[in-house]
Write an enzyme that holds these catalytic residues in place. Structure first.
Site, PDB file in Angstrom:
ATOM      1  N   ARG A  21       0.784  -1.234  -0.102  1.00  0.00           N
ATOM      2  CA  ARG A  21      -0.116  -0.046   0.233  1.00  0.00           C
ATOM      3  C   ARG A  21       0.874   1.299   0.024  1.00  0.00           C
ATOM      4  O   ARG A  21       0.707   2.108  -0.678  1.00  0.00           O
ATOM      5  CB  ARG A  21      -0.812  -0.055   1.146  1.00  0.00           C
ATOM      6  CG  ARG A  21      -1.931   1.147   1.500  1.00  0.00           C
ATOM      7  CD  ARG A  21      -2.377   1.128   2.746  1.00  0.00           C
ATOM      8  NE  ARG A  21      -3.218   2.430   3.202  1.00  0.00           N
ATOM      9  CZ  ARG A  21      -2.985   3.108   3.924  1.00  0.00           C
ATOM     10  NH1 ARG A  21      -1.676   3.089   4.542  1.00  0.00           N
ATOM     11  NH2 ARG A  21      -3.590   4.034   4.277  1.00  0.00           N
ATOM     12  N   ASN A 103      15.708 -12.862   3.101  1.00  0.00           N
ATOM     13  CA  ASN A 103      17.146 -13.095   2.352  1.00  0.00           C
ATOM     14  C   ASN A 103      17.253 -13.546   1.275  1.00  0.00           C
ATOM     15  O   ASN A 103      18.044 -12.864   0.394  1.00  0.00           O
ATOM     16  CB  ASN A 103      17.956 -13.870   3.491  1.00  0.00           C
ATOM     17  CG  ASN A 103      18.627 -13.059   4.539  1.00  0.00           C
ATOM     18  OD1 ASN A 103      19.252 -12.064   4.304  1.00  0.00           O
ATOM     19  ND2 ASN A 103      18.409 -13.872   6.022  1.00  0.00           N
ATOM     20  N   GLY A 104      16.730 -14.750   0.867  1.00  0.00           N
ATOM     21  CA  GLY A 104      16.473 -15.300  -0.395  1.00  0.00           C
ATOM     22  C   GLY A 104      16.096 -14.260  -1.427  1.00  0.00           C
ATOM     23  O   GLY A 104      16.471 -14.220  -2.507  1.00  0.00           O
ATOM     24  N   ASP A 127      11.308 -14.399  10.419  1.00  0.00           N
ATOM     25  CA  ASP A 127      12.619 -14.982  10.834  1.00  0.00           C
ATOM     26  C   ASP A 127      13.507 -13.613  11.489  1.00  0.00           C
ATOM     27  O   ASP A 127      14.414 -13.906  12.430  1.00  0.00           O
ATOM     28  CB  ASP A 127      13.567 -15.673   9.874  1.00  0.00           C
ATOM     29  CG  ASP A 127      12.542 -16.870   9.465  1.00  0.00           C
ATOM     30  OD1 ASP A 127      11.814 -17.258  10.179  1.00  0.00           O
ATOM     31  OD2 ASP A 127      13.152 -17.190   8.361  1.00  0.00           O
ATOM     32  N   GLY A 169      11.410 -20.042  12.774  1.00  0.00           N
ATOM     33  CA  GLY A 169      12.781 -19.382  12.898  1.00  0.00           C
ATOM     34  C   GLY A 169      13.831 -19.936  12.072  1.00  0.00           C
ATOM     35  O   GLY A 169      14.765 -19.282  11.866  1.00  0.00           O
TER      36      GLY A 169
END
Length: 318
Positions: A21, A103-104, A127, A169
């Site tokens: 948004r 991260n990926g 995570d 996690g």
């Protein structure tokens, strides 16, 4: 006129919609065109684009998940996949891509940036394992886990049981540590600190000796097979030990105010950084400030939890 594409990638996190948004409405404020890309990098390679308006992001700030949907893509991590993604963006004249994910996703964005696309990353993962910043979705996940701990504690007390609560996690103990401290857990087991079952059982026995009716152990997934852990603790203590695996309940649900505000600030900053000419960066929150951090630095970094929190938990659980 500049054009901005927006996608969400990897695991969903509450607050992603608030970020979408903010990106769309800030882009429109700056007279840019905004395009939503459905199903993450898979949708990017497939050309699954939709123009977005103010109305297309109305009434989503409070919703969990992501209206753009998400996916994980192995094909995108190949050279041919990334070239296909670049071509789909260039075909539509989209010069900037905002990627909301973990991260990926940011690593994929960094690789795409090498092909000439300006990538702006927004950290969103429960995570909370991205360097230099907190991540959208973490606060909601912790509060979801905390609510479960509060409920399970009632049952544990009523029956005089030990409960092991496994939280998500992956390779990072942030959720377990935060929820364990906030929930007053007797023991917290995270991947960053070697598991000491002697210490765990010692605390349980000490509690029993002073009349404590229950014990709560918070386990980060992947640290120890949870059913084996329950059997071992029951064998050592002689107390009825039960397991509760929270699983994906931690991903969804209404985002907290903390996550909504952070997502709104980061989404707005992502577009502001584009206007300022910043390229291939991640939006990071440092205290009260929002800063640009080069994606190259982000993907090379490794975040570890604030282990002083573990010491707080150890002392306060005596």
């Amino acid at each position: 006129m500049q054009k901005v594409g927006i996608l969400t990638s990897g695991g969903d996190a509450s607050g992603m919609n608030a970020a979408i948004r903010a990106v769309v409405r800030t882009a429109l404020y700056h007279q840019m065109e905004a395009y939503g890309i459905h199903l993450g990098f898979e949708g990017l390679m497939a050309g699954n684009f939709d123009p977005m308006s103010r109305g297309s992001v109305a009434d989503i700030i409070h919703r969990g998940g992501t209206i753009l949907q998400t996916s994980r893509s192995q094909i995108f991590m190949t050279g041919n996949g990334r070239e296909k993604a670049r071509d789909e963006l260039q075909k539509r004249g989209i010069q900037n891509l905002v990627i909301i994910g973990g991260n990926g996703s940011l690593r994929g964005g960094y690789e795409l940036g090498k092909l000439g696309i300006n990538v702006i990353g927004i950290p969103a993962t429960i995570d909370n394992d991205i360097v230099y910043t907190r991540s959208i979705g973490f606060d909601t996940a912790v509060n979801t886990a905390l609510e479960a701990i509060n409920r399970i504690r009632d049952t544990a007390t009523s029956h005089g049981r030990i409960f092991i609560i496994e939280v998500m996690g992956r390779h990072c103990g942030e959720i377990a540590l935060a929820a364990g401290v906030a929930g007053g857990a007797e023991s917290i087991l995270i991947p960053e600190i070697e598991t000491d079952l002697d210490e765990v059982t010692r605390k349980i026995k000490q509690g029993t000796q002073r009349g404590k009716l229950h014990s709560i152990i918070i386990l980060a997934e992947g640290v120890y097979p949870v059913m084996e852990l329950a059997q071992e603790i029951e064998k050592r203590t002689g107390k009825d030990t039960r397991v509760s695996i929270l699983g994906h309940t931690q991903r969804g649900g209404t985002p907290t105010a903390v996550d909504r505000i952070m997502a709104s600030r980061m989404g707005m900053a992502a577009v502001d950084f584009i206007v300022e000419g910043k390229r291939n960066i991640m939006v990071a929150e440092e205290g009260d400030r929002i800063l640009p951090v080069p994606l190259q630095e982000v993907i090379r970094g490794t975040r570890t939890p604030e282990l002083a929190m573990f010491e707080i938990a150890r002392i306060l659980s005596i």
